[in-house]
Design a protein around this motif. Structure first.
Motif, PDB file in Angstrom:
ATOM      1  N   GLN A 233      53.275  34.121  27.764  1.00 25.76           N
ATOM      2  CA  GLN A 233      53.759  35.154  28.673  1.00 25.76           C
ATOM      3  C   GLN A 233      54.737  34.538  29.664  1.00 25.76           C
ATOM      4  O   GLN A 233      54.592  33.372  30.048  1.00 25.76           O
ATOM      5  N   THR A 234      55.709  35.332  30.083  1.00 25.98           N
ATOM      6  CA  THR A 234      56.591  34.962  31.184  1.00 25.98           C
ATOM      7  C   THR A 234      56.523  36.071  32.214  1.00 25.98           C
ATOM      8  O   THR A 234      56.739  37.244  31.889  1.00 25.98           O
ATOM      9  N   VAL A 235      56.200  35.702  33.452  1.00 32.86           N
ATOM     10  CA  VAL A 235      55.956  36.688  34.502  1.00 32.86           C
ATOM     11  C   VAL A 235      56.943  36.466  35.636  1.00 32.86           C
ATOM     12  O   VAL A 235      57.013  35.377  36.212  1.00 32.86           O
ATOM     13  N   THR A 236      57.735  37.488  35.954  1.00 29.35           N
ATOM     14  CA  THR A 236      58.610  37.441  37.114  1.00 29.35           C
ATOM     15  C   THR A 236      57.947  38.196  38.262  1.00 29.35           C
ATOM     16  O   THR A 236      57.116  39.075  38.052  1.00 29.35           O
ATOM     17  N   GLU A 237      58.308  37.830  39.487  1.00 31.32           N
ATOM     18  CA  GLU A 237      57.678  38.392  40.691  1.00 31.32           C
ATOM     19  C   GLU A 237      56.164  38.344  40.541  1.00 31.32           C
ATOM     20  O   GLU A 237      55.474  39.374  40.601  1.00 31.32           O
ATOM     21  N   PRO A 238      55.601  37.147  40.359  1.00 32.34           N
ATOM     22  CA  PRO A 238      54.174  37.025  40.056  1.00 32.34           C
ATOM     23  C   PRO A 238      53.275  37.420  41.213  1.00 32.34           C
ATOM     24  O   PRO A 238      53.626  37.275  42.388  1.00 32.34           O
ATOM     25  N   ASP A 239      52.102  37.919  40.854  1.00 35.31           N
ATOM     26  CA  ASP A 239      51.065  38.304  41.804  1.00 35.31           C
ATOM     27  C   ASP A 239      49.792  37.556  41.425  1.00 35.31           C
ATOM     28  O   ASP A 239      49.432  37.480  40.238  1.00 35.31           O
ATOM     29  N   ALA A 240      49.099  36.990  42.413  1.00 33.59           N
ATOM     30  CA  ALA A 240      47.945  36.137  42.135  1.00 33.59           C
ATOM     31  C   ALA A 240      46.848  36.879  41.375  1.00 33.59           C
ATOM     32  O   ALA A 240      46.278  36.363  40.409  1.00 33.59           O
ATOM     33  N   ALA A 241      46.541  38.100  41.801  1.00 38.39           N
ATOM     34  CA  ALA A 241      45.474  38.860  41.144  1.00 38.39           C
ATOM     35  C   ALA A 241      45.855  39.184  39.701  1.00 38.39           C
ATOM     36  O   ALA A 241      45.028  39.088  38.785  1.00 38.39           O
ATOM     37  N   ASP A 242      47.123  39.548  39.488  1.00 35.83           N
ATOM     38  CA  ASP A 242      47.584  39.850  38.135  1.00 35.83           C
ATOM     39  C   ASP A 242      47.510  38.608  37.246  1.00 35.83           C
ATOM     40  O   ASP A 242      47.069  38.683  36.088  1.00 35.83           O
ATOM     41  N   LEU A 243      47.924  37.457  37.783  1.00 39.00           N
ATOM     42  CA  LEU A 243      47.869  36.228  37.001  1.00 39.00           C
ATOM     43  C   LEU A 243      46.425  35.858  36.664  1.00 39.00           C
ATOM     44  O   LEU A 243      46.130  35.414  35.548  1.00 39.00           O
ATOM     45  N   ALA A 244      45.529  36.038  37.621  1.00 36.44           N
ATOM     46  CA  ALA A 244      44.116  35.747  37.363  1.00 36.44           C
ATOM     47  C   ALA A 244      43.574  36.645  36.255  1.00 36.44           C
ATOM     48  O   ALA A 244      42.838  36.194  35.369  1.00 36.44           O
ATOM     49  N   ASN A 245      43.952  37.923  36.292  1.00 32.99           N
ATOM     50  CA  ASN A 245      43.500  38.852  35.259  1.00 32.99           C
ATOM     51  C   ASN A 245      44.054  38.478  33.890  1.00 32.99           C
ATOM     52  O   ASN A 245      43.376  38.632  32.870  1.00 32.99           O
ATOM     53  N   ARG A 246      45.288  37.988  33.867  1.00 33.91           N
ATOM     54  CA  ARG A 246      45.879  37.552  32.602  1.00 33.91           C
ATOM     55  C   ARG A 246      45.089  36.387  32.006  1.00 33.91           C
ATOM     56  O   ARG A 246      44.842  36.339  30.793  1.00 33.91           O
ATOM     57  N   LEU A 247      44.693  35.457  32.860  1.00 34.00           N
ATOM     58  CA  LEU A 247      43.912  34.311  32.380  1.00 34.00           C
ATOM     59  C   LEU A 247      42.552  34.761  31.869  1.00 34.00           C
ATOM     60  O   LEU A 247      42.049  34.269  30.855  1.00 34.00           O
ATOM     61  N   ILE A 248      41.933  35.693  32.594  1.00 28.22           N
ATOM     62  CA  ILE A 248      40.631  36.206  32.164  1.00 28.22           C
ATOM     63  C   ILE A 248      40.755  36.891  30.801  1.00 28.22           C
ATOM     64  O   ILE A 248      39.931  36.703  29.907  1.00 28.22           O
ATOM     65  N   SER A 249      41.818  37.699  30.643  1.00 30.72           N
ATOM     66  CA  SER A 249      42.015  38.403  29.372  1.00 30.72           C
ATOM     67  C   SER A 249      42.225  37.417  28.239  1.00 30.72           C
ATOM     68  O   SER A 249      41.721  37.620  27.123  1.00 30.72           O
ATOM     69  N   MET A 250      42.944  36.340  28.495  1.00 31.67           N
ATOM     70  CA  MET A 250      43.180  35.335  27.475  1.00 31.67           C
ATOM     71  C   MET A 250      41.879  34.658  27.060  1.00 31.67           C
ATOM     72  O   MET A 250      41.647  34.399  25.869  1.00 31.67           O
ATOM     73  N   SER A 251      40.993  34.411  28.033  1.00 32.67           N
ATOM     74  CA  SER A 251      39.739  33.726  27.715  1.00 32.67           C
ATOM     75  C   SER A 251      38.789  34.636  26.944  1.00 32.67           C
ATOM     76  O   SER A 251      37.898  34.158  26.229  1.00 32.67           O
ATOM     77  N   GLU A 252      38.992  35.959  27.066  1.00 31.56           N
ATOM     78  CA  GLU A 252      38.108  36.902  26.368  1.00 31.56           C
ATOM     79  C   GLU A 252      38.588  37.210  24.956  1.00 31.56           C
ATOM     80  O   GLU A 252      37.850  37.782  24.159  1.00 31.56           O
ATOM     81  N   ASP A 253      39.870  36.867  24.675  1.00 31.48           N
ATOM     82  CA  ASP A 253      40.418  37.155  23.339  1.00 31.48           C
ATOM     83  C   ASP A 253      39.780  36.271  22.269  1.00 31.48           C
ATOM     84  O   ASP A 253      39.425  35.139  22.530  1.00 31.48           O
TER      85      ASP A 253
END
Length: 253
Positions: A233-253
């Motif tokens: 993924q490439t994220v512009t204008e990143p947000d900490a909560a959004d990035l954390a959720n992305r990591l969580i989703s990746m670990s659940e896949d």
């Protein structure tokens, strides 16, 4: 110490790529694929964070991009120069001339003053320090009253600020920061990250920061998220909560 004005880099000078990875793979002994066909461009004056869980390949990406390691295949360019075509001596010279490093461990020389630690890369390269530039850096990192101190007399945040000034003193094309706030408390970490943003915005310095922490990554302009040796993924204008959720989703896949 006086601090001369530092003129921002004009926008037209910040558009070319400092780092280019073109279909880069890195396979270690035993068939471990740390990087698998990764392509990435880092523009001059940008602040990029590389984020991912342990084993995602983010550190290997930094090592290849900074000419600390040689990819198994693909091309790595630093300021348009192909790192794979160089022998180890030439790669060392390239790192000395074009790259600055900031690590979690400050790596300051205990017996040297802050001023001597900051200018050490210049002395090792046989280059004269520009007093006005050194004064400017010292002022910018908030150590104007501490230049005669030894590292042990500084707080952790002050030591990291000295390490940042040392990384900038050679006017490198790019600064790589590997978990630069990992040893700092939250308040001090915020100050260090603010300093990174300032040198990117005010001085046009290119910064590539590796981190596993979404809150740290969110301070960058752009975040690339890695998993299993790929940029997923490439994220512009990143947000900490959004990035954390992305990591969580990746670990659940």
């Amino acid at each position: 110490m006086s601090s001369p004005a530092l003129a921002p880099v004009p926008p037209e000078a910040a558009r070319d790529a400092v780092i280019t990875l073109d279909h880069v793979s890195k396979t270690y002994e035993g068939g471990v694929h740390a990087l698998d066909d990764v392509s990435l461009t880092v523009e001059r004056g940008s602040f990029l964070a590389v984020m991912g869980p342990s084993g995602s390949g983010k550190s290997t990406l930094m090592h290849c991009a900074a000419a600390l390691d040689v990819p198994t295949s693909g091309t790595v360019l630093i300021d348009g120069r192909d790192t794979r075509s160089l022998n180890e001596t030439k790669r060392t010279e390239m790192r000395r001339d074009l790259v600055g490093f900031v690590f979690q461990a400050y790596n300051l020389v205990p017996s040297l003053s802050v001023a001597d630690n900051i200018t050490l890369p210049l002395r090792l390269a046989g280059r004269e320090a520009d007093p006005a530039w050194v004064d400017s850096l010292v002022e910018r990192v908030g150590l104007a009253g501490r230049v005669d101190h030894r590292p042990a007399e500084l707080s952790g945040g002050q030591q990291q600020r000295a390490a940042i000034a040392r990384a900038l003193v050679t006017r490198p094309s790019v600064v790589f920061a590997d978990e630069p706030t990992g040893a700092l408390d939250l308040r001090t970490a915020r100050g260090v990250l603010k300093l990174f943003r300032e040198v990117a915005e005010d001085l046009g310095q290119t910064i590539v920061m590796v981190t596993h922490d979404p809150a740290v990554a969110a301070q960058a302009d752009t975040v690339v998220v890695m998993a299993d040796g790929h940029i997923v993924q490439t994220v512009t204008e990143p947000d900490a909560a959004d990035l954390a959720n992305r990591l969580i989703s990746m670990s659940e896949d």
